[in-house]
Write a protein that holds these residues in place. Sequence first.
Motif, PDB file in Angstrom:
ATOM      1  N   GLU A  57       0.183   2.927   5.447  1.00 19.20           N
ATOM      2  CA  GLU A  57       0.442   1.524   5.743  1.00 19.20           C
ATOM      3  C   GLU A  57      -0.190   0.803   4.328  1.00 19.20           C
ATOM      4  O   GLU A  57      -1.404   1.003   4.167  1.00 19.20           O
ATOM      5  N   VAL A  58       0.610   0.034   3.875  1.00 15.87           N
ATOM      6  CA  VAL A  58       0.145  -0.808   2.606  1.00 15.87           C
ATOM      7  C   VAL A  58      -0.608  -2.102   3.291  1.00 15.87           C
ATOM      8  O   VAL A  58       0.026  -2.871   3.665  1.00 15.87           O
TER       9      VAL A  58
ATOM     10  N   LEU B  28      12.926 -15.434  -5.700  1.00 17.68           N
ATOM     11  CA  LEU B  28      13.233 -14.436  -4.697  1.00 17.68           C
ATOM     12  C   LEU B  28      12.402 -14.750  -3.544  1.00 17.68           C
ATOM     13  O   LEU B  28      11.205 -14.850  -3.765  1.00 17.68           O
ATOM     14  N   ALA B  29      13.036 -14.883  -2.329  1.00 13.32           N
ATOM     15  CA  ALA B  29      12.215 -14.699  -1.035  1.00 13.32           C
ATOM     16  C   ALA B  29      12.330 -13.588  -0.272  1.00 13.32           C
ATOM     17  O   ALA B  29      13.450 -12.973   0.133  1.00 13.32           O
ATOM     18  N   PHE B  30      11.164 -12.937   0.264  1.00 14.37           N
ATOM     19  CA  PHE B  30      11.168 -11.818   1.023  1.00 14.37           C
ATOM     20  C   PHE B  30      10.889 -12.068   2.288  1.00 14.37           C
ATOM     21  O   PHE B  30       9.764 -12.953   2.609  1.00 14.37           O
TER      22      PHE B  30
ATOM     23  N   LEU C 178       6.896  -6.559   0.901  1.00 12.38           N
ATOM     24  CA  LEU C 178       6.412  -6.678  -0.703  1.00 12.38           C
ATOM     25  C   LEU C 178       5.362  -6.174  -0.771  1.00 12.38           C
ATOM     26  O   LEU C 178       4.293  -6.471   0.005  1.00 12.38           O
ATOM     27  N   VAL C 179       5.183  -5.315  -1.810  1.00 18.44           N
ATOM     28  CA  VAL C 179       3.802  -4.462  -2.304  1.00 18.44           C
ATOM     29  C   VAL C 179       3.088  -5.242  -3.365  1.00 18.44           C
ATOM     30  O   VAL C 179       1.886  -5.479  -3.100  1.00 18.44           O
ATOM     31  N   ALA C 180       3.826  -5.675  -4.591  1.00 19.45           N
ATOM     32  CA  ALA C 180       3.240  -6.000  -5.579  1.00 19.45           C
ATOM     33  C   ALA C 180       4.317  -6.960  -6.345  1.00 19.45           C
ATOM     34  O   ALA C 180       5.640  -6.325  -6.401  1.00 19.45           O
TER      35      ALA C 180
ATOM     36  N   PHE D  11       8.321  -2.825  -3.518  1.00 20.47           N
ATOM     37  CA  PHE D  11       8.387  -3.109  -2.086  1.00 20.47           C
ATOM     38  C   PHE D  11       8.630  -1.870  -1.458  1.00 20.47           C
ATOM     39  O   PHE D  11       8.898  -0.717  -1.967  1.00 20.47           O
ATOM     40  N   LYS D  12       8.298  -1.837  -0.160  1.00 22.03           N
ATOM     41  CA  LYS D  12       8.308  -0.539   0.846  1.00 22.03           C
ATOM     42  C   LYS D  12       9.608  -1.032   1.862  1.00 22.03           C
ATOM     43  O   LYS D  12       9.573  -2.177   2.525  1.00 22.03           O
ATOM     44  N   ALA D  13      10.432  -0.140   2.045  1.00 29.48           N
ATOM     45  CA  ALA D  13      11.492  -0.369   2.949  1.00 29.48           C
ATOM     46  C   ALA D  13      12.143   1.146   3.264  1.00 29.48           C
ATOM     47  O   ALA D  13      11.755   2.055   2.803  1.00 29.48           O
TER      48      ALA D  13
END
Length: 984
Positions: A476-477, A748-750, A776-778, A785-787
């Motif tokens: 988990e980030v 960009l919108a996450f 979103l990670v960084a 990003f993580k997905a």
Amino acid sequence: LMKRFCSSSVSEDLGCRRGEFSRKHYGSVELLISSDADGAIQRAGRFRVENGSSGENTDYTPGTWHRTDVHLENPEYHTRWYFKYFLGKVHQNYIGTDAEKNPFFLSVVLSDQNNQRIPQYHAILWRKTGTQKICLPYSPTKTLSVKSILSAMSLDKFEKSPREIFHPEIQKDLLVLEEQEGSVNFKFGVLYAKDGQLTDDEMFSNETGSESFQRFLHLLGDTVTLKGWSGYRGGLDTKNDTTGTCSIYTVFQGHEIMFHVSTMLPYSRENKQQVERKRHIGNDIVTIIFQEGEESSPAFKPSMIRSHFTHIFALVRYNKQNDSYRLKIFSEESVPLFGPPLPSPPVFTNHQEFRDFVLVKLINGEKATLETPTFSQKRQRTLDMLIRSLYQDMMPDLHKVNNMLNRRSFSDVLPESPKSTRKKEEARQAEFVRLGQALKLKTAVKGDTTANLATTSFCKKEPWESQSFCSNFPHEVVCADSWGQSLLVSTDAGILLIDDGQPSVQVFDKTLQIKQMNVLEALDLLIARTDKGKDSRILVFRLSAVQKDIETKKMIRSKYDCRENKLERTKGCHLYAINTHHGSELRIVVAIRNKLLLVIKKYNSHNTLTGTSLLSSPESPVEEFQYIREICLSDPPVVMTLVDGPTGDSDNMICVAYRHQFDLVNESTGESYRLHHVETNRVNFVAAIDVYEDGEAGLLLCYNYVCQYRKVYPFSGGSPLAQPSAYDFHFSWNQVPYAVVCAFPYVLAFTTDSIEIRLVVNGNLVHTAVVPELQLVASRSDIYFKATAAVSGSSDSSSKEMGSKSSPQTPTAYEKPEFPLPSLEGEVPCKNLYKIPLSNLVGRSVERPLKSPLAPKVITTTTSSGITSLPVMHSLSLSRMEIKEIASRTRKELLGLLDEPITKTESAQKLKKVSRRQSDPKQGAVRSSSSDRIISSSFEGYSERRHPSTSSDPDTLANREESSPSSYPFQLIALCDEDIIDLK
């Protein structure tokens, strides 16, 4: 070390400047005056003139870019929601009146987001001011009422509560309302002008065009016979040839386009004004002017054309010497900015690229023109009239319906109806779906929707396409930041350093819980906020010390080992922010409840970048930070951003968000000024992003569905820091984001399952990518990003909805899946880390930043004193994934060079650089400890096609080459780093 810092600062500097933009790329407004042959002034008008940035320096300067990405803005396959998500599917429609007694309609559907098994609500609110569209997450345990949906759209007070409309014919009326947003097909005028012609009468009187004009028409589209034409006709006569016998027609990205060509329209020798031609071209919003002659000849001006309807002119000139086209755009002053901006210089030698650019520019221009007061007021009056008429037709029928049906909540109705009326409800839903599908088919056949996108060209690589960075990431980030080409990640298992294709390395153990971090390579600093509540602190580390621990494989640091790295006075902090541009000092503002602590680190660039200074400095940089002052706020800030003043002397500011407002706080005096007040009951603050337009500070304030741009002016005496400006604008997201990232020209919108990409200058939608289980990670430099799935580059999107059991679905022709289906039920989908390179988004060629701290390339240099310098990592290294990508993209060109047989001697020369390397069968390539890279896997398929019997075994290949030197193509291509950069 100096070389190392300079290399790393390139990427960091790009990250700093990505928020710098300029509207000058979209032209400047000029007063244009036209005169007749005698010099008498005829007409004048104010137009925005786009001619490329001809005076732009060839070197990189802030706010400029050298690659133009061509995109349709607000594409219909992302904006025509009712046709795409609702029509032909079970959904609900409501009618009501607001507090001002204005009627409105609400349509809601539960759909599967792009066939990704992500159920969510799509809602459309129809009002006289326009339509509002939002997405809401679906929860099987939480009921969702109509009032809660309207509340999310800032509609809380009603004169009459909403009632559901059960009549299936309502779909036809709502489709008409959606069509008021604008046509999906376009008609453009094409006017031929000879050299020296200065009036529209002269231009319209040209009977035929030149050879270059005919080639230009052939480039735009195909010549079609009008009589009997069944496609989009653009107002031309297709029965009696009264508007000519032929015309130019094309289909571009799903849009049908008919061109009104002046030389193809009827010509009258008696009528000098050529009214029949002006009747069509003069009523086109956009007109192309093809002008003959040299650049030195009198240029076209929009005031030469007598038309109150045409708002955009595209001036095209053809140069026979270099077979190129030059483009210039004139837009009426009231037309909002639209892209793509013209390249510098606006000369196109590739004719196909020129065609695509012109068509996208003209389509975007017509859409932008519809937002001008001239057209928007007419559209608003039409929409108001249609809504009121529909309301009057529906209200008598609603009074006859059982009141119990009207009072049920939205979530209660959608899954299942009451048992007593289940059969009647199922029959109604079946009829509802049947009528909707028939209406959808009829609309598609009539040509009032975008054509089949599968036939259009979407082969180009989009700038937001992601690259796989780390597969099957199990942790988990919490937060992360980029470090060179690596990623420093805070997880539930500790702090890890991850690099593409390499095993992760633990830097800190899990006793140190980092909640927020910044890696500042140019300053050799790692800043982190650890723990939570009263135990939280700000820690500062030297990156060189952390890297040394990694290289020497010392014991992993724990929370206990970081006692010397704590900044004083920061206990209990819940948030911190640093300045984006590190000019002469690094500023950190730490929030401890409602108090702000200002801490700075001053440095001298010469002393900072010298190896001697770094070697002699202590391991902990705590002593280099200086506490300046404390500022008290009325409430604890939720969002905090530092804004650099123009001088940096007592004009630096802090933007804070709390309660229902954004405030600006002067760092020197502590005085606060109201920047923006949010007029809603509930506020979800997302971000305040500092952007700089032509060097002047501005802020993107993001909350709920809204993103508002506010210009920030320097502090001067007692005047407010923020004032209303003509440059201020706002736009709305389709879904509430939890993070927003600016990378000019995009923002960009996450959300939890999508990335919404818009343009900074006007807020227009460019693309919506569905990314399941997105985190979103960084985003300081490259975006990580993580997905469970990557971002596709396709500009179209699927909308195959999950059908209910009682309503079979028929996918439309233009819908196709964007991502592979997730794993089967019962399986836990694996999550991967992906990267979107920032250089792709901002469109600049950037020197590669540092390679991973995990695998440094040692470059030993001896100083004058005889001391060997520290290891320096190569700045031009490429990851294995990037090498494969480069090989794939350039496969055809390389194979063209390999068609000739290669002799044994030539093979030996090619293999000279790889003579002392060991083959790695797992990678299918030769591994090297030097900077050279080998690409082989990309050519294996080619070898197998030409020589099916060829074995991939190295020994077999060697034996066959020994026996027949010229029989097989060369298998290994040796490329050094410089070759790879040139190739890319």
